[in-house]
Design a protein around this motif. Structure first.
Motif, PDB file in Angstrom:
ATOM      1  N   GLU A  32      27.855  29.216  35.253  1.00  0.00           N
ATOM      2  CA  GLU A  32      28.764  28.803  36.329  1.00  0.00           C
ATOM      3  C   GLU A  32      29.367  27.426  36.070  1.00  0.00           C
ATOM      4  OE1 GLU A  32      25.875  30.705  38.311  1.00  0.00           O
ATOM      5  OE2 GLU A  32      27.334  32.150  37.558  1.00  0.00           O
ATOM      6  N   MET A  37      36.482  31.976  35.179  1.00  0.00           N
ATOM      7  CA  MET A  37      37.547  31.964  36.166  1.00  0.00           C
ATOM      8  C   MET A  37      37.604  33.301  36.891  1.00  0.00           C
ATOM      9  SD  MET A  37      39.139  29.012  35.890  1.00  0.00           S
ATOM     10  CE  MET A  37      37.478  28.484  36.077  1.00  0.00           C
ATOM     11  N   ALA A  38      38.194  33.267  38.064  1.00  0.00           N
ATOM     12  CA  ALA A  38      38.372  34.482  38.851  1.00  0.00           C
ATOM     13  C   ALA A  38      39.821  34.554  39.323  1.00  0.00           C
ATOM     14  CB  ALA A  38      37.424  34.479  40.047  1.00  0.00           C
ATOM     15  N   GLY A  40      42.872  34.570  41.600  1.00  0.00           N
ATOM     16  CA  GLY A  40      43.110  33.841  42.848  1.00  0.00           C
ATOM     17  C   GLY A  40      42.793  32.355  42.740  1.00  0.00           C
ATOM     18  N   GLU A  41      42.031  31.971  41.705  1.00  0.00           N
ATOM     19  CA  GLU A  41      41.696  30.548  41.519  1.00  0.00           C
ATOM     20  C   GLU A  41      42.846  29.818  40.835  1.00  0.00           C
ATOM     21  OE1 GLU A  41      38.074  30.010  39.357  1.00  0.00           O
ATOM     22  OE2 GLU A  41      36.862  31.016  40.872  1.00  0.00           O
ATOM     23  N   GLN A  42      42.890  28.509  41.057  1.00  0.00           N
ATOM     24  CA  GLN A  42      43.837  27.653  40.358  1.00  0.00           C
ATOM     25  C   GLN A  42      43.385  27.553  38.901  1.00  0.00           C
ATOM     26  OE1 GLN A  42      46.326  26.639  42.302  1.00  0.00           O
ATOM     27  NE2 GLN A  42      47.421  25.583  40.700  1.00  0.00           N
ATOM     28  N   ALA A  43      44.297  27.731  37.968  1.00  0.00           N
ATOM     29  CA  ALA A  43      43.952  27.633  36.543  1.00  0.00           C
ATOM     30  C   ALA A  43      43.690  26.170  36.192  1.00  0.00           C
ATOM     31  CB  ALA A  43      45.080  28.182  35.685  1.00  0.00           C
ATOM     32  N   PRO A  44      42.531  25.859  35.600  1.00  0.00           N
ATOM     33  CA  PRO A  44      42.246  24.469  35.230  1.00  0.00           C
ATOM     34  C   PRO A  44      43.255  23.949  34.202  1.00  0.00           C
ATOM     35  CG  PRO A  44      40.275  25.837  35.030  1.00  0.00           C
ATOM     36  CD  PRO A  44      41.432  26.754  35.270  1.00  0.00           C
ATOM     37  N   TYR A 136      37.300  27.926  30.646  1.00  0.00           N
ATOM     38  CA  TYR A 136      37.729  29.161  31.292  1.00  0.00           C
ATOM     39  C   TYR A 136      36.649  30.236  31.298  1.00  0.00           C
ATOM     40  CZ  TYR A 136      42.540  27.767  32.150  1.00  0.00           C
ATOM     41  OH  TYR A 136      43.649  27.148  32.649  1.00  0.00           O
ATOM     42  N   LYS A 152      48.267  29.698  39.791  1.00  0.00           N
ATOM     43  CA  LYS A 152      47.101  30.519  40.158  1.00  0.00           C
ATOM     44  C   LYS A 152      46.922  31.663  39.160  1.00  0.00           C
ATOM     45  CE  LYS A 152      46.124  29.982  45.040  1.00  0.00           C
ATOM     46  NZ  LYS A 152      46.612  28.679  45.207  1.00  0.00           N
ATOM     47  N   THR A 154      46.432  35.288  38.306  1.00  0.00           N
ATOM     48  CA  THR A 154      46.719  36.539  39.016  1.00  0.00           C
ATOM     49  C   THR A 154      46.051  37.747  38.370  1.00  0.00           C
ATOM     50  OG1 THR A 154      48.751  36.931  37.784  1.00  0.00           O
ATOM     51  CG2 THR A 154      48.939  35.657  39.831  1.00  0.00           C
TER      52      THR A 154
END
Length: 176
Positions: A32, A37-38, A40-44, A136, A152, A154
């Protein structure tokens, strides 16, 4: 003398096996904190250099769709999808969709040979120390993440992509 050598070898093997077990447990329990990443999350955000030494910052592509692909030259599914990616890049690059293909930990010479062999035109970024790969949480190669114009994630796809699939993915992140 033989018994002593055998004891030393067995001890070394035991230590190596224990170290492997400890590392595996550590890697699984800290997964974790390393990423994963999942949708809907903001891409780092990250900064990586391309093969010409130009820096690419993910956040500089805000307002565009980004097809973020993690790959290696040794990966046969990666190699098979590259020409499809290149074809679709030619179609979508002027429509606000960018491909960022992140090579994971390989020498420039090997990457350049691969680029020339396949005539690739999209940006190939070097993740020499696998920092972005870990950020990621990418495990299998190839893995592709679609990032919309707002930054985000998608979609996340693992495994080889067909040209039709790539076209549909690019269409889905094209700015309106």
């Amino acid at each position: 003398m033989k018994k002593k050598k055998r004891l030393v070898m067995r001890s070394i093997i035991l230590v190596i096996m224990l170290a492997a077990i400890v590392y595996t447990l550590y890697a699984n329990f800290t997964k974790e904190t390393r990423g994963e990443m999942a949708v809907g999350e903001q891409a780092p955000d990250f900064i990586l250099s391309d093969m010409d030494g130009n820096e690419h910052r993910l956040s500089d592509y805000r307002g565009q769709g980004v097809f973020l692909n993690f790959w290696g030259t040794w990966c046969k599914p990666c190699e098979r999808e590259m020409p499809y990616m290149n074809n679709q890049y030619e179609v979508y690059k002027d429509q606000g969709v960018e491909i960022l293909a992140v090579n994971v930990g390989e020498p420039e010479f090997v990457i350049n040979k691969f680029i020339q062999k396949h005539g690739l035109n999209f940006p190939i970024l070097k993740d020499t120390n696998k920092e972005v790969l870990n950020l990621y949480g990418v495990t299998p190669l190839p893995t592709t993440m679609l990032i919309d114009p707002e930054g985000k994630i998608t979609a996340i796809e693992t495994g080889e992509l067909s040209e039709a699939k790539i076209k549909g993915m690019m269409e889905s992140i094209k700015p309106q």
